[in-house]
Structure formats: structure tokens, C-alpha cells
Write an enzyme that holds these catalytic residues in place. Structure first.
Site, PDB file in Angstrom:
ATOM      1  N   SER A 182       0.796  -1.230   0.000  1.00 60.60           N
ATOM      2  CA  SER A 182       0.000   0.000   0.000  1.00 60.60           C
ATOM      3  C   SER A 182       0.830   1.282   0.000  1.00 60.60           C
ATOM      4  O   SER A 182       0.333   2.326  -0.390  1.00 60.60           O
ATOM      5  CB  SER A 182      -0.953  -0.004   1.191  1.00 60.60           C
ATOM      6  OG  SER A 182      -0.242  -0.242   2.390  1.00 60.60           O
ATOM      7  N   HIS A 210      -5.593  -3.324  -2.128  1.00 55.75           N
ATOM      8  CA  HIS A 210      -5.382  -2.313  -3.173  1.00 55.75           C
ATOM      9  C   HIS A 210      -5.420  -2.902  -4.594  1.00 55.75           C
ATOM     10  O   HIS A 210      -5.186  -2.175  -5.559  1.00 55.75           O
ATOM     11  CB  HIS A 210      -4.055  -1.582  -2.943  1.00 55.75           C
ATOM     12  CG  HIS A 210      -4.117  -0.605  -1.809  1.00 55.75           C
ATOM     13  ND1 HIS A 210      -4.557   0.693  -1.946  1.00 55.75           N
ATOM     14  CD2 HIS A 210      -3.825  -0.763  -0.494  1.00 55.75           C
ATOM     15  CE1 HIS A 210      -4.519   1.302  -0.776  1.00 55.75           C
ATOM     16  NE2 HIS A 210      -4.069   0.444   0.121  1.00 55.75           N
ATOM     17  N   LYS A 241     -12.104   0.556  -0.528  1.00 54.88           N
ATOM     18  CA  LYS A 241     -11.237   1.321  -1.438  1.00 54.88           C
ATOM     19  C   LYS A 241     -11.945   1.402  -2.797  1.00 54.88           C
ATOM     20  O   LYS A 241     -12.864   2.190  -2.947  1.00 54.88           O
ATOM     21  CB  LYS A 241      -9.857   0.682  -1.481  1.00 54.88           C
ATOM     22  CG  LYS A 241      -9.238   0.628  -0.075  1.00 54.88           C
ATOM     23  CD  LYS A 241      -7.803   0.197  -0.098  1.00 54.88           C
ATOM     24  CE  LYS A 241      -7.279  -0.156   1.290  1.00 54.88           C
ATOM     25  NZ  LYS A 241      -7.258   0.948   2.238  1.00 54.88           N
TER      26      LYS A 241
END
Ligand code: PMP
Length: 394
Positions: A182, A210, A241
Site C-alpha cells: 500500500s 489495493h 477502497k
């Protein structure tokens, strides 16, 4: 009365070292542009990769779910907190990930806490990449298995640690890695890890926080990106996310997920996702399944911005993803750079110790499909101006 002097002193020390988190409050919803502290600024640091946090479909789905199911889940999943809408989300997420089953938790952080301590005991070994996310580190600390930390992305180092674990008589071995790291945006060497784990009869777990909604066909994640379906035992993901909502999940074989439904402590002891979150997440899965338009735009924006930043002379590290670390190294420089960007209308936070090692401070720019090319040019010009002003660029 408790004496708070120690806390006061530590806060002052953090401030002096340029390590105090500057928490800015948003006065508008997530979007490419934000209002913060009365100022309009271009948002270059949220994880809202696809713009789903303010997507109309998702908003409508959340409102619809509230109308149908109310606002709170009322209980933990195992007592009275499993609504039909949770089951539907889990089934559709599993299908999207091309896996047998899925269990949804309250966050990606909780998903790691749910799986690692549940499946390992003191007779086992857990092997973790040294740069894994804090939620993996904490989950490893919570479990009773013997810990081995291997060098970042170094398969040789992992092999040595696996041998050590074998010699120490480990019963089960679990290798765990971030999919996309990340802070640097680099990828785990998943094909090599998968063949090593297969040879060594070892469980492989990837935290794809991610990569979800970013990598692979329609954003199916890192396993799909490398064509490794069936080779990775446990996939952890987040709904917070690219999916634009909040929540986390674990996906894999049905037996594993059935086991977690009995053993995972955040599932047993913390209330489930609310109907609004569940409904919006379901809409995100459906949107991604039916179109790759947002994912394509995200990658277009990523190449556009990163190419121009490198041409301008900035150092972006080993990123292979929309995570764009602008390396400045010095904590104070990074903090000043971020403040100057904000004055110039660009919101991009400095990230420093303890989130990254000391001397590795950076501005972490997060690209989103919601940016236009004009937005990216705006940011680029400000980066160049401040880069020259602070002597980062020649
Ligand atoms: N794992 C990784 C690799 C992450 O980057 C993050 C978010 N920073 C998480 C887990 C936690 O996800 P969530 O915000 O959904 O708790």
C-alpha cells in the site's frame, strides 16, 4: 487524577520531528474536488479508485437497502445479525472472485484479524513479508503460531524461512502477503509464491486490499491479474477502497469459509455490516461485473500522470499500480511539500514514520477514475512549481 504529561511530551516530540499527523476534515463528500477548511482542493489522496464512493447507483442502492432493511444490523452475524442481503453479497462476491465462498466482515482490517488467528495454533507457523500491512502484522501478533518474517518480495528469503519452520516441526504453514503493497504500489511475486507454496504443501494467503477493483479482468484482483485461480488458498479484500463503501471479506474454498463462520472472532463478536453498506457494496460488485469502464479509466489516468511526473524529474519508486509515491525521504520536507500543495489547491498527504520507515517520507498520490486529464495537469503543474521552490527538482 491520571497524569497525562507523558502523552503531552510525546505529542510535542512528534510535532518537532515533523511526524504529527495533520488530520484535515472534509466539508464536502468524496469526489475529485473537495472542500476542506473552507478551501477548494483537488483530491489526490483517497482510495476511491473508481469514484464509487459517490456513484449514483451505489447511493440509490444504499437508500433502497435502508428502506427495506433499516439502519442497523441489530446483532452479530451468528445471533440475529445475518440479513438476506448479507448472504446475497457474499454469494455474488464469491462468484465475482471466481471462488467457492466468501465471508463478509466489517473492514479489511477485521478480515485479517478474522482469518489468521482462527486457522493457526501454537503448533503452526506463519510467514509474513516484512512490509505487510499493519492489519496483517497485528493479526500475526494475535495468533499463537511461530512467526517468521521474510525479506520484502524475496522468494529466496521465504524459502529459507520455510525450511526453518519445517525443521522446527511446524504442522501447518501459512504464507501471507499484501497483493499490492500500500505504500509503494509494488506487487507481490504471486506466481513464484504460488509455485513455492504448492511444492511445500503450504497455505498461501493474499491481502488484495489495493488490487480489488484495480487489477485483473473488471477489477477481480491480483489472482486474476496473474491467472492464478485455484493456486491461492485465501483471498482477503476490502470494500472500502475501489468498491467505494466500507467492509472487508475473505474468499476461498467453502470449507474454509464454513470454518471461519464458526471460529472468526470479528464475525462472532462484532455486529455485521449495516444494510446501507451491504446494499451499496452489492451494487459495486454488480457494476464491476457488468462493465470495465471505470477500471480502464483508472489505468489510463495512472499512466498519464505517472509518465508526466517521471518526465518532470520526480522519483516514484517501484510502483506498478495507481498508488503513486512521490519520494522525498525527509520527513520535514515531505510535510512542508504537502502543506504547500494544499495552499496551491492540491490535497495530497505526506506519509512518514511509523506508516513507512524513518527517512522514507513521501507524498502518496492516489489516482482515481474520477480525475479528468485537466485535473491531473492541474496537480502536475503544482507539483512542478513546489518541487522547484523546495529544490526537489533541479
Ligand atoms: N490491508 C491492506 C493491504 C490495506 O492497505 C488496508 C487499508 N489501508 C487494509 C487491509 C484495511 O482495509 P480497511 O480500510 O477496509 O480496514
Amino acid at each position: 487524577m491520571f497524569d497525562y504529561t507523558q502523552f503531552v511530551k510525546e505529542l510535542e516530540e512528534l510535532k518537532k520531528a515533523g511526524l504529527l499527523n495533520r488530520i484535515r476534515t472534509l466539508e464536502s463528500p468524496q469526489g475529485a474536488w473537495l472542500f476542506i477548511e473552507g478551501k477548494k482542493a483537488l483530491n489526490m489522496c483517497s482510495n476511491n479508485y473508481l469514484g464509487f464512493a459517490f456513484n449514483e447507483n451505489l447511493k440509490e442502492a444504499a437508500i433502497e437497502a435502508i428502506r427495506e432493511w433499516g439502519v442497523g444490523p441489530g446483532a452479530v452475524r451468528t445471533i440475529a445479525g445475518t440479513l438476506r442481503i448479507h448472504d446475497v453479497l457474499e454469494d455474488e462476491l464469491a462468484a465475482f472472485k471466481r471462488l467457492e465462498a466468501c465471508i463478509v466482515l466489517q473492514s479489511g482490517f477485521n478480515a485479517n484479524q478474522a482469518v489468521i488467528p482462527a486457522i493457526l495454533d501454537e503448533t503452526d507457523a506463519v510467514l509474513s513479508d516484512e512490509l505487510n500491512h499493519a492489519s496483517i502484522i497485528d493479526a500475526v501478533r494475535l495468533c499463537k503460531a511461530k512467526r517468521y518474517i521474510w525479506k520484502h518480495r524475496d522468494v529466496r528469503s521465504l524459502e529459507e524461512k520455510l525450511d526453518e519452520a519445517e525443521q522446527a516441526g511446524a504442522r501447518k504453514k501459512l504464507v501471507v502477503t499484501d497483493g499490492v503493497f500500500s505504500m509503494d504500489g509494488d506487487l507481490a511475486p504471486l506466481p513464484e509464491l504460488a509455485s513455492l507454496c504448492e511444492r511445500q504443501d503450504t497455505l498461501l494467503m493474499v491481502d488484495d486490499a489495493h488490487g480489488e477493483g484495480v487489477l485483473g479482468e473488471n477489477g477481480r484482483g491480483i489472482v486474476d491479474h496473474f491467472g492464478l485461480h485455484g493456486k491461492v488458498d485465501i483471498e482477503v479484500g476490502t470494500l472500502s477502497k475501489a468498491f467505494g463503501v466500507v467492509g472487508g471479506f475473505v474468499a476461498g474454498k467453502k470449507t474454509l469459509i464454513d470454518y471461519l463462520r464458526q471460529k472468526a472472532r470479528p464475525f462472532l463478536f462484532s455486529s455485521s455490516l449495516s444494510p446501507a453498506e451491504t446494499g451499496a457494496a452489492l451494487a459495486a460488485v454488480r457494476l464491476l461485473s457488468s462493465s470495465d469502464e471505470h477500471v480502464k479509466k483508472l489505468w489510463h489516468n495512472t499512466s498519464y500522470f505517472q509518465k508526466k511526473m517521471i518526465e518532470a524529474g520526480f522519483e516514484l519508486g517501484p510502483t506498478r499500480t495507481p498508488i503513486t509515491p512521490v519520494m522525498l525521504y525527509d520527513e520535514k520536507l515531505s510535510s512542508t511539500f504537502s502543506s504547500r500543495l494544499f495552499e496551491e489547491g492540491v490535497f495530497a498527504q505526506s506519509i512518514a514514520f511509523p506508516t513507512v520507515p524513518r527517512g522514507k517520507a513521501r507524498i502518496r498520490v492516489m489516482i482515481s477514475a474520477s480525475h479528468s486529464e485537466a485535473d491531473l495537469d492541474y496537480a502536475l503543474e503544482r507539483f512542478k512549481k513546489i518541487g522547484k521552490e523546495l529544490k526537489v527538482l533541479g
